[in-house]
Design an enzyme around this catalytic site. Structure first.
Site, mmCIF file in Angstrom:
data_model
loop_
_atom_site.group_PDB
_atom_site.id
_atom_site.type_symbol
_atom_site.label_atom_id
_atom_site.label_comp_id
_atom_site.label_asym_id
_atom_site.label_seq_id
_atom_site.Cartn_x
_atom_site.Cartn_y
_atom_site.Cartn_z
ATOM 1 N N ASP A 171 -8.710 -10.825 61.084
ATOM 2 C CA ASP A 171 -8.702 -9.365 61.263
ATOM 3 C C ASP A 171 -9.712 -8.853 62.282
ATOM 4 O O ASP A 171 -9.611 -7.717 62.740
ATOM 5 C CB ASP A 171 -8.932 -8.679 59.912
ATOM 6 C CG ASP A 171 -7.787 -8.919 58.953
ATOM 7 O OD1 ASP A 171 -6.640 -9.006 59.422
ATOM 8 O OD2 ASP A 171 -8.034 -9.017 57.738
ATOM 9 N N ARG A 206 -4.687 -3.672 58.043
ATOM 10 C CA ARG A 206 -4.614 -2.594 57.073
ATOM 11 C C ARG A 206 -5.517 -1.433 57.476
ATOM 12 O O ARG A 206 -5.154 -0.277 57.384
ATOM 13 C CB ARG A 206 -5.011 -3.119 55.683
ATOM 14 C CG ARG A 206 -3.890 -2.921 54.686
ATOM 15 C CD ARG A 206 -4.085 -3.746 53.440
ATOM 16 N NE ARG A 206 -3.177 -4.895 53.440
ATOM 17 C CZ ARG A 206 -3.242 -5.906 52.585
ATOM 18 N NH1 ARG A 206 -4.175 -5.921 51.650
ATOM 19 N NH2 ARG A 206 -2.388 -6.887 52.638
ATOM 20 N N THR A 247 -11.801 -14.905 59.732
ATOM 21 C CA THR A 247 -10.727 -14.004 59.317
ATOM 22 C C THR A 247 -9.942 -13.611 60.560
ATOM 23 O O THR A 247 -10.518 -13.497 61.636
ATOM 24 C CB THR A 247 -11.266 -12.717 58.632
ATOM 25 O OG1 THR A 247 -10.237 -11.723 58.647
ATOM 26 C CG2 THR A 247 -12.470 -12.153 59.363
ATOM 27 N N GLY A 297 -8.879 -14.666 52.553
ATOM 28 C CA GLY A 297 -7.676 -15.093 53.279
ATOM 29 C C GLY A 297 -8.007 -16.190 54.266
ATOM 30 O O GLY A 297 -9.053 -16.156 54.917
ATOM 31 N N ARG A 327 -9.603 -16.165 45.870
ATOM 32 C CA ARG A 327 -10.426 -15.019 45.499
ATOM 33 C C ARG A 327 -10.817 -15.235 44.038
ATOM 34 O O ARG A 327 -9.964 -15.509 43.209
ATOM 35 C CB ARG A 327 -9.655 -13.718 45.681
ATOM 36 C CG ARG A 327 -9.482 -13.356 47.153
ATOM 37 C CD ARG A 327 -8.820 -12.016 47.364
ATOM 38 N NE ARG A 327 -8.813 -11.683 48.790
ATOM 39 C CZ ARG A 327 -7.911 -12.147 49.684
ATOM 40 N NH1 ARG A 327 -6.931 -12.922 49.275
ATOM 41 N NH2 ARG A 327 -8.004 -11.819 50.954
ATOM 42 N N ASP A 381 -12.616 -7.775 61.884
ATOM 43 C CA ASP A 381 -13.121 -6.497 61.378
ATOM 44 C C ASP A 381 -14.548 -6.606 60.841
ATOM 45 O O ASP A 381 -14.953 -5.845 59.963
ATOM 46 C CB ASP A 381 -12.182 -5.960 60.297
ATOM 47 C CG ASP A 381 -12.027 -6.925 59.132
ATOM 48 O OD1 ASP A 381 -12.515 -8.068 59.235
ATOM 49 O OD2 ASP A 381 -11.427 -6.543 58.123
ATOM 50 N N ASP A 390 -15.286 -9.940 54.983
ATOM 51 C CA ASP A 390 -16.284 -9.042 54.387
ATOM 52 C C ASP A 390 -16.400 -9.204 52.871
ATOM 53 O O ASP A 390 -17.502 -9.114 52.330
ATOM 54 C CB ASP A 390 -16.066 -7.587 54.805
ATOM 55 C CG ASP A 390 -14.660 -7.104 54.533
ATOM 56 O OD1 ASP A 390 -13.865 -7.878 53.974
ATOM 57 O OD2 ASP A 390 -14.347 -5.953 54.887
ATOM 58 N N MET A 445 -0.405 -7.591 61.231
ATOM 59 C CA MET A 445 -1.468 -7.372 60.258
ATOM 60 C C MET A 445 -2.465 -6.334 60.756
ATOM 61 O O MET A 445 -2.592 -6.105 61.950
ATOM 62 C CB MET A 445 -2.132 -8.696 59.913
ATOM 63 C CG MET A 445 -1.175 -9.558 59.063
ATOM 64 S SD MET A 445 -1.962 -10.889 58.147
ATOM 65 C CE MET A 445 -0.556 -11.453 57.140
#
Lengths: 327, 327, 327, 327
Positions: free
Chosen positions: D131, D175, D129, D14, D75, D133, D106, D173
């Protein structure tokens, strides 16, 4: 120290985005600890003028997103004298206030330190200034927002610079510290960044600009901290460059006070929320004469004398990054 | 005039947000009419320097949202001489270009008019300037964006002004015309608006500021067009106010070049799209020596001599609105 | 009608950016005419609930830049019944209010018309809605801001769309009118724009998307008004496109309520200021049962029945511009 | 390992704001070390498709301020198979590329780790990213920008919420991780924040909402991470609240893809610049199979297996701050 039941909060010195969020946090953390909370108008001067207002959790709704400080700020000459501080202290007693939270920069903390020691009155500080020049905290409230404001302004200037093959000198805040200039300069893709901590010299600057012109650059942004040696007189510097580098049209923009305002960034809002909670937590723990700061991921307590006296150093590695980015 | 098969487009004079959107529109309208389209770099100078680039519908993707002009802009001294224009004309012929679209302000149109008549060459103009000082069109491309930029900047300054009970003098663009100052001043909630079309006089300004101070105002913004009589020397004006109105701390901010840049507003993007289509439509209809403007809801064709020579008047009703708003 | 000495102002229906600026203008124009002015909370419901607040020129400071409405808005079921309106009227009388200014859309004006005629009570309307669907005024307050909000949001989505070669369906407001979709679609550089006024049909849409894919486009934005025939069920439309155009990854974003908020644009602030003044001027002239609108450069007075019943038509020329721009 | 002379850089997964700034930094750091640098289009797929482009210091001008990634991202299913990776490796060899810098999350690092070990090929990762994360780095590029985007969007929604006494559920956002929700929720002044790491339960949520309604709140924002237990089905949750808390009008907004785009914040631009330099520095030091991250003030090197496998924990102290702020 007796049990704290009522606290007052004020903002002092230059305003910064996120001060409202910090006040809100102090107010709500007070409510959380079942303390009553008063706001003081116009910083230390409000203590002297007995200008208080009661604040509850609902009083601070819809403030987190607003720049400036709804409690207003000021620099108080009276508070610099013992007589003024006496009056302030008497007003705090008269209003049954047990502790004080002050939001501001090093001038604010210097006053807080003197006052706290003089009257043995509990005072905790929160760093609110766009300058990020306080020792013992990674960031001050408002700094992140100011960087975004500067970068957005220079993005606009770059549109014009690259449309016209111009060289722009953009003055940003920073009388003693180059943090805003260095970070916003990297963020804005500046060709050169002039900071107080380094004296580049006009000749070296000129050489560098000539080299990059020869390397194919057709427009350039130079970010200048207001306290930089050669950039202090920015018009004179612009004239010097214009005379020696006639390929460019040289222009000057002084960003000025737009850097202090604006809706705070998410980072500054969260930081202000954390530090406000930290300040009230500290008072509940019986702490005083400290600033609440952030160190890496932790909220920390820093004695005023360290916050004020220490000297932050410019990040040499970041200067290297800036140099590489303008290759 | 022969059938037009190939057109060229250039941007000239000060850049304005939406110039890219206008180029894009000319390029795509050309594709729609099965014309080929060339871009010229650096305005009229690019005609002289033979600096052309072919543009197709895909060349202009992802440009509508960008400030500045990717074709770059410049003021060309050479083009002011017949010899320079001859060279420009020869290059247009050599490149088999049948018509020219120029995007810019009155200087640009003055050049276009001379050139078009001199060589009987089809030229159509599109008003692209933040100053909104072109006769025959309600709006110029970039003006709406500049107003938003100014208002957003003053919103930030107001945070500081109201936090500190300050009076701010904010200089905005407008050497001859007060449109930007008047509209952004109303939009920003200014206390006073100083424009070239009216000479307020320092005493009347001072009286007004004193009255509003007495009415309970604790901070003020004065928007000053750069060409205003008493505001021209803004530092001197600030000093005068400071000396005579000591209750305020008086500060000056010059907005400068940030007003020219930035991503165009929706209005400016749509306007640019409409005028670009109108320009190519006009060339297809055999029109020349005209500017494409907007009058109420219609795209209109305005002879260059009207666009250049006419004088726009300040809207007296809007001045009344400004006066009432600062009550 | 007696001489007007006291007026009330309310906001009703969906909120829009600039409503605060309109309230501020009504309040200050009242002060200018030496009228006293009251605000009513929560629209017509506040009339029924007797929820009034006195407002003077200082009450509305620092409101011009804020989205939403500080008087709050609501839809009142009670006001639809005669009994509710009776109560409202009694409260107006009890508060010695001589005239009413209502800010809102067609629902608001429908209520105003009935109420004004029923009780022969002076009512003037100001068009405040992002939908721009009121007859007799070129623009409604909030529309320009909403367009900028939509375009800025789609600019962000385009970053992702072009990074990933995706096709995005973006739903914007517009149940009956395609103005927001058409203008923001042009502004955002949309490939296709689906509006209620035109039924494109899924097959024609698909053909067009295939053509543009073949012409070299690698990503696309389709702007969809919520009331469009084939776009109404946007997920279903997305699925249909995905199945038939496998080269793209198809995504959906519904912009939703962010379109109603935000700090108003300069245009909307100036418009709100003008219309507020116009509303109080009209009341002073003894006018009633009218909406204050803008027609070209003039503030105009439009009878409620025209404002409500007339039908605005989509601008066919603008549809042509949109078609050409997506070539 | 031989001396590195030529490197390639790609973006994968992303997109996030600041990816362009990271590419720019890798390109300029390469120039600084006298390496040549190639860009790869569409992530790993571009390695397989042999889609390379040479980049020099000038190629990346005017990219630092742009969202998305000009190298595009994708991707790649093919890269998940050994056959695809073989092809990628052969293309790297054929282009005489000695090392690879991958920018992504990741999934990207998982691919990088396999590829690097399989062919003993030098690969260094940069965390890009929204996120946040990734283990071993305080921040990922794009996260700070996404927080500001979310907070600005909710500021707009709050205008409407407080104008209408509404309760808004805003999906952001996240998840698996609640970082975006927790920080933007505090920043936006949310009443409640629902995150995957904690299961609040619908009853507890309802109790809390009722309590705050009783305490005088008239409107509320609930920020919901998309992966939260009870918030996953946000429409269902909204219906549940509406049925049980009829005083509010309950609305849902899903922010969606606007969170991925936009011009990067100053922080993200500086971070990207630092990490890009760090990546090339690491390759010059002979390092591989690592991610470049930031830990407090230092740029650090983190083995891929730690970056991927470790688990970031939610900051419990920050949850407490959130709870206190919504008092």
């Amino acid at each position: 120290m007796n049990k704290i039941q009522k606290i007052a909060v004020l903002t002092s010195g230059g305003d910064s985005p996120g001060m409202n969020a910090a006040i809100r946090s102090v107010v709500r953390a007070s409510a959380y600890h079942n303390l009553s909370c008063f706001g003081v108008y116009r910083g230390y001067q409000g203590l002297i003028d007995n200008s208080f207002i009661e604040l509850n959790a609902r009083s601070v709704k819809n403030t987190i997103n607003r720049g400036g400080t709804f409690l207003k700020s000021a620099r108080s000459k009276e508070f610099m004298d013992k007589a003024g501080r006496d009056k302030a202290y008497q007003n705090l007693l008269a209003n049954h206030i047990d502790a004080l939270v002050v939001i501001g920069g090093d001038g604010t903390f210097t006053g807080a330190r003197i006052f706290g020691e003089e009257f043995n009155f509990p005072v905790v500080g929160i760093p609110g200034t766009i300058d990020n020049d306080i020792n013992g905290t990674d960031f001050t409230i408002g700094y992140d927002t100011a960087l975004n404001t500067v970068v957005e302004a220079i993005d606009k200037i770059r549109d014009t610079a690259s449309s016209h093959d111009r060289l722009f000198l953009v003055e940003v805040m920073g009388r003693d510290a180059g943090d805003i200039a260095l970070n916003s300069g990297i963020g804005a893709g500046a060709e050169e960044i002039l900071i107080p901590e380094e004296d580049m010299g006009t000749e070296r600057l000129l050489d560098s600009l000539k080299r990059s012109r020869n390397s194919g650059k057709t427009s350039s942004i130079i970010v200048v901290a207001e306290g930089d040696q050669i950039g202090k007189n920015i018009t004179k510097l612009a004239d010097f460059i214009q005379v020696n580098l006639t390929e460019y049209e040289v222009k000057v923009t002084v960003l000025g006070h737009i850097q202090r305002g604006g809706s705070p960034s998410c980072y500054d809002r969260v930081l202000a929320s954390r530090l406000g909670v930290g300040a009230v937590d500290a008072l509940m723990e019986g702490k005083s004469h400290i600033m609440i700061g952030v160190n890496h991921k932790e909220v920390v307590q820093v004695p005023f004398e360290i916050a004020i006296n220490g000297e932050k150093k410019i990040d040499e590695k970041l200067i290297r990054v800036a140099d590489i980015m303008s290759i």
